[in-house]
Design an enzyme around this catalytic site. Structure first.
Site, short mmCIF file in Angstrom:
data_model
loop_
_atom_site.label_atom_id
_atom_site.label_comp_id
_atom_site.label_asym_id
_atom_site.label_seq_id
_atom_site.Cartn_x
_atom_site.Cartn_y
_atom_site.Cartn_z
CB CYS A 42 -2.96 4.41 4.43
SG CYS A 42 -3.53 5.93 3.65
CB CYS A 44 -2.94 4.85 0.63
SG CYS A 44 -2.45 6.01 1.90
CG ASP A 45 -3.06 0.82 0.38
OD1 ASP A 45 -2.58 1.42 -0.58
OD2 ASP A 45 -2.38 0.44 1.36
#
Ligand code: NDP
Length: 325
Positions: A155, A158-159
């Site tokens: 992701c 997200c990261d």
């Protein structure tokens, strides 16, 4: 940043709302306990609908594999994915939802009341919300498991921010891979797109955007064959599938974007296996609703899944009121 799945064990098994004698009839049963399922539980219980969540084998869903979550509103500092999910679970239970950590093994949506079978019990209900989520497809490499949460991610949203000024690999050639690769150029010093063929599956407009981005380098006809590092990812070995030649790339992060597999269901699905919604959160079966990544292959965020959970619960409440079931 992503971490290994062991944190699922942090979930408290003894729900304060656990019934003394096993109750098997509910107004609403929610299958799945990610952000969509918990939010649906909160809204159903606050609508005074007798609600059960059957959480599945990994209560908390994909966020149980995440460490810092920085994009879920309400937390000025990052919150750990498992902490967020445990908090959501406690909130859902406090609202009156019963949560059972069991796996659904069969359903009967053809007859009323609907029947849901787990390994240990058969449940009945008037309406169902399917919130079983989706799982990212894996490359199937040993290093992918070893370095999950230590440089390997599924992701970018997200990261991505954890890989500032580092070289990054994105595996895949579809819209997700190109979108993630383009997004990651905001953080990484360079993004290596590794695709197994010499043509992208992604839409033309996204391809053009990526081709004109000076931070992106394409590695055609290439597969990642090994991921290596000490405590975290340090390099990846690429193999050119046409020539057999191996190349080593020194990278800090590897984003795998080779598609998702929605978790199995018994309602109408699209060719990719995602639930088809007819009207907001309604499936093709009256009384069966869906929320989150199990139908949404576009946004796939914790916050959008939670939003869909809220919508499904409101739709269920309206359905139960209007149909007096
Ligand atoms: P796709 O299935 O479209 O693409 C998967 C990609 O991964 C393909 O290029 C495929 O290669 C490659 N791949 C699959 N398995 C492997 C493997 N084992 N090893 C290496 N490579 C592999 O998935 P996406 O997630 O990209 O997209 C899913 C859907 O969501 C699509 O309909 C897409 O259009 C949509 N989407 C739309 C977006 C937008 O419009 N903004 C953004 C993201 C997704 P190959 O091409 O050789 O099969």
């Amino acid at each position: 940043m992503m971490s290994d799945a062991g944190s699922a064990l942090l979930v408290e098994r003894d729900s304060p709302n656990k019934p003394e004698k096993k109750k098997t009839k509910y107004d609403v049963i929610i299958i799945g306990a990610g952000p969509a399922g918990y939010t649906a539980g909160i809204y159903c219980s606050r609508a005074r609908r007798d609600t059960l969540i059957i959480s599945g084998i990994l209560p908390g869903g994909q966020l149980m594999n995440t460490t810092d979550v920085e994009n879920y509103p309400g937390f000025a500092d990052a919150i750990m994915g498992p902490d967020l999910m445990i908090t959501m679970r406690k909130q859902t239970e406090r609202m009156g939802t019963t949560i059972i950590d069991d796996e659904v093994i069969d359903v009967d949506f053809r007859h009323r009341p609907f029947k849901i079978l787990t390994a240990s019990e058969e449940y009945e209900c008037k309406a169902v919300i399917i919130a079983t989520g989706a799982s990212p497809r894996k490359l199937g490499l040993r290093g992918e498991t070893t370095f999950a949460g230590k440089g390997v991610s599924y992701c970018a949203t997200c990261d991505g921010p954890f890989f500032r000024n580092q070289e990054i690999i994105v595996a895949g050639g579809g819209d997700s891979a190109i979108e993630e690769g383009t997004f990651l150029t905001k953080f990484g010093s360079k993004v290596h797109m590794v695709h197994r063929r010499d043509q992208l599956r992604a839409s033309k407009v996204m391809q053009e955007r990526a081709f004109s981005n000076p931070k992106i380098q394409f590695h055609w006809n290439s597969e990642i064959t090994d991921i290596q590092g000490d405590q975290k990812v340090q390099k990846a070995i690429l193999k050119n599938v046409k020539t057999g030649e191996n190349t080593t790339l020194a990278v800090g992060g590897i984003f795998v974007a080779v598609g998702h597999t929605p978790n199995k269901n018994q309602v109408e699905l699209d060719p990719q296996g995602y639930i088809v919604l007819k009207d907001n959160t309604k499936t093709n079966v009256e009384g069966i609703f869906a929320a989150g990544d199990v139908h949404d292959h576009r946004y796939r965020q914790a916050v959008t899944a939670a939003g869909f959970g809220c919508m499904a619960a409101i739709d269920v409440d309206k359905y139960l009121t209007e149909n007096k079931v």
